[in-house]
Design a protein around this motif. Structure first.
Motif, PDB file in Angstrom:
ATOM      1  N   VAL A 164      31.593   0.520 133.691  1.00  0.00           N
ATOM      2  CA  VAL A 164      32.833   0.599 133.124  1.00  0.00           C
ATOM      3  C   VAL A 164      33.945   1.191 134.607  1.00  0.00           C
ATOM      4  N   THR A 219      43.364   9.790 125.283  1.00  0.00           N
ATOM      5  CA  THR A 219      43.743   8.687 126.163  1.00  0.00           C
ATOM      6  C   THR A 219      45.110   9.285 127.034  1.00  0.00           C
ATOM      7  N   ARG A 236      34.431   7.042 126.613  1.00  0.00           N
ATOM      8  CA  ARG A 236      34.245   6.586 125.207  1.00  0.00           C
ATOM      9  C   ARG A 236      32.909   6.130 125.333  1.00  0.00           C
ATOM     10  N   GLU A 237      32.726   5.127 126.054  1.00  0.00           N
ATOM     11  CA  GLU A 237      31.106   4.795 125.947  1.00  0.00           C
ATOM     12  C   GLU A 237      29.911   5.472 126.145  1.00  0.00           C
ATOM     13  N   MET A 271      37.173  -3.947 129.167  1.00  0.00           N
ATOM     14  CA  MET A 271      37.788  -2.705 128.795  1.00  0.00           C
ATOM     15  C   MET A 271      38.858  -2.028 129.751  1.00  0.00           C
ATOM     16  N   SER A 331      41.942   3.937 133.380  1.00  0.00           N
ATOM     17  CA  SER A 331      41.687   3.306 132.097  1.00  0.00           C
ATOM     18  C   SER A 331      40.125   3.307 132.187  1.00  0.00           C
ATOM     19  N   ALA A 390      42.284   0.323 118.842  1.00  0.00           N
ATOM     20  CA  ALA A 390      40.904   0.517 119.519  1.00  0.00           C
ATOM     21  C   ALA A 390      40.072   1.089 118.309  1.00  0.00           C
ATOM     22  N   ASP A 412      37.430   4.617 129.208  1.00  0.00           N
ATOM     23  CA  ASP A 412      36.424   3.847 128.877  1.00  0.00           C
ATOM     24  C   ASP A 412      35.231   4.533 129.170  1.00  0.00           C
TER      25      ASP A 412
END
Length: 480
Positions: free
Chosen positions: A37, A351, A374-375, A91, A367, A118, A371
């Motif tokens: 990402v 975020t 997050r992942e 994403m 961004s 989300a 992401d």
């Protein structure tokens, strides 16, 4: 992702997947997404975020359709990996388009709404999946995802502006490769370490490659003029705190989904749809909490709101860790509500801190960093909680030598297989085996919840001590 977690018991029986295979079916997607990402977000910055988003939606949809026709766990894991590649294109373009086009005075609200959707989207996915599984098999989830991918591509083409970096620089190939390899080997080592042993050669090699990858990224980032993600950004307290908050909360969220949904289906005997409905209170709490969080930050300060959000998630997980076989839904709901409040608070603050630390031209990377955390958090959370759960589940099983070999293997592989074997066995022996499997499941779930709750409390303390009091503002300071 959340929809698939709802189908894990069916997959365990349909494809004969053991606990490790189930972990990889879930994490094959998140590993690819987490590893790619960041570089794909930088590609979107250069050639247009909408363009990359549309291509990603098509790849995602095609791989989803292939997953629907998988007849082995290996084929399904491969399709999930390709879905993760498509998602890695999708994403970064969602959040970066908002932060690049919204005026400064509306950006915090836009980010808060994005964060709320989300988080709530996970519940929506489970509701759809639950409805599908009531009538059709797990394949219907992937067919529906393929349709959604096409719809998303058309919607992006019709509605989204194609924003991009106004002054693109040379792409950092070495940094992209180093971060991708480091993240992928990290998750592989965590998952396979529990299955093969932490001191086995493949796991040790992956751990070494992971460390080497992060070292190469750090060295390359300080030497090149335009790194993929400047390592010095982690010196910014807002950026660093935001990354920690996002990573740890998603570690908790998807680790919880991986184990908690199986609790609802296997211990409470809920259908897939009823299990999804049982999690609706999270969405009902997360959305309104996320939208009022910017106001909370203005009142009491960013660092305290961040810390409170992580602490609330930890308390919710500890609450659930105290459940036993006969607890029922009400105590589970109590922990769910507390964790949902924490998710709503933590999601938007983390975020906002990340995207507020980079300039408007670099919102694709901002961004993508959001992401990535997050992942990585999702993948590591599933890996940690799945590994802790699996080891404690196995260690608390009774002696299985008196069972037929096939039934004993089913019990060892997964709780879903164990309960199916107990049902086939029938009579008092079947009832006794079923009770033992449920007890082992609860022991594994409790240990996995506690392990992540400890991480959350440590992160909350770090935010309270080190995070900035005020929200970073990328329009005032160029942190690059």
């Amino acid at each position: 992702m959340s929809a698939l977690n709802l189908a894990l018991p069916d997959l365990a029986i349909s494809l004969g997947a053991d606990n490790t295979a189930l972990t990889w079916i879930a994490d094959g997607y998140t590993v690819a997404l987490a590893a790619l990402v960041l570089p794909l977000g930088a590609v979107g910055d250069r050639i247009g975020r909408r363009s990359v988003l549309i291509v990603g939606a098509i790849v995602f949809g095609g791989a989803s359709l292939a997953a629907a026709y998988a007849d082995t766990t290996s084929t399904l894991i491969a399709a999930r990996v390709v879905m993760g590649v498509g998602a890695a294109m999708i994403m970064p373009g969602t959040l970066s388009t908002i932060t690049a086009t919204f005026p400064p005075e509306q950006r915090s609200r836009g980010v808060a709404i994005w964060s709320g959707f989300a988080a709530a989207g996970a519940i929506i996915g489970m509701l759809v999946a639950g409805s599908l599984l009531e009538r059709w098999g797990w394949e219907s989830i992937f067919i529906t995802s393929a349709v959604v991918g096409v719809v998303a591509a058309v919607a992006a083409a019709a509605l989204a502006p194609n924003t991009r970096d106004r002054d693109p620089q040379r792409f950092d190939v070495i940094g992209a490769l180093a971060t991708s390899i480091a993240i992928g080997t990290l998750v592989f080592a965590i998952i396979e370490g529990n299955d093969r042993g932490w001191t086995t050669l493949p796991v040790l090699i992956c751990a070494g490659v992971c460390v080497l990858g992060f070292v190469v990224y750090a060295v390359q980032g300080t030497r090149t003029q335009h790194p993929l993600l400047d390592p010095q950004l982690f010196g910014l307290s807002g950026f660093r705190a935001g990354a920690i908050v996002v990573l740890t909360q998603f570690m908790a969220i998807f680790g919880f989904f991986f184990v908690g949904l199986q609790y609802l289906q296997l211990i409470l005997d809920y259908s897939p749809l009823l299990a999804a409905i049982a999690l609706i209170p999270v969405a009902a709490v997360v959305m309104p909490t996320a939208t009022v969080t910017p106001r909370l930050v203005s009142w009491v300060g960013l660092k305290y709101v961040m810390a409170a959000g992580l602490a609330l998630i930890a308390v919710g997980l500890l609450w659930i860790s105290r459940l036993h076989v006969d607890s029922g839904y009400a105590p589970f709901l109590g922990g769910l509500i507390v964790a949902g409040l924490g998710i709503g608070v933590a999601s938007s603050t983390g975020t906002s801190a990340i995207v507020g630390s980079l300039t408007r031209d670099h919102q694709g990377v901002a961004s993508a960093m959001n992401d990535t955390t997050r992942e990585v958090g999702s993948a590591v959370g599933i890996a940690i909680m799945g590994s802790v759960f699996s080891s404690h589940y196995s260690n608390h099983l009774p002696d299985l030598t008196t069972l037929p070999a096939q039934a004993a293997d089913a019990v060892r592989d997964s709780a879903a297989g164990g309960l199916a074997a107990a049902e086939q066995l029938g009579g008092p022996p079947g009832a006794q085996l079923g009770a033992a499997v449920r007890g082992a499941f609860i022991d594994g779930m409790s240990a996995s919840m506690i392990s992540v709750a400890v991480v959350l409390f440590v992160a909350a303390l770090g935010c309270a001590l080190k995070a900035p009091r005020q929200q970073p503002d990328s329009d005032v300071t160029d942190n690059r």
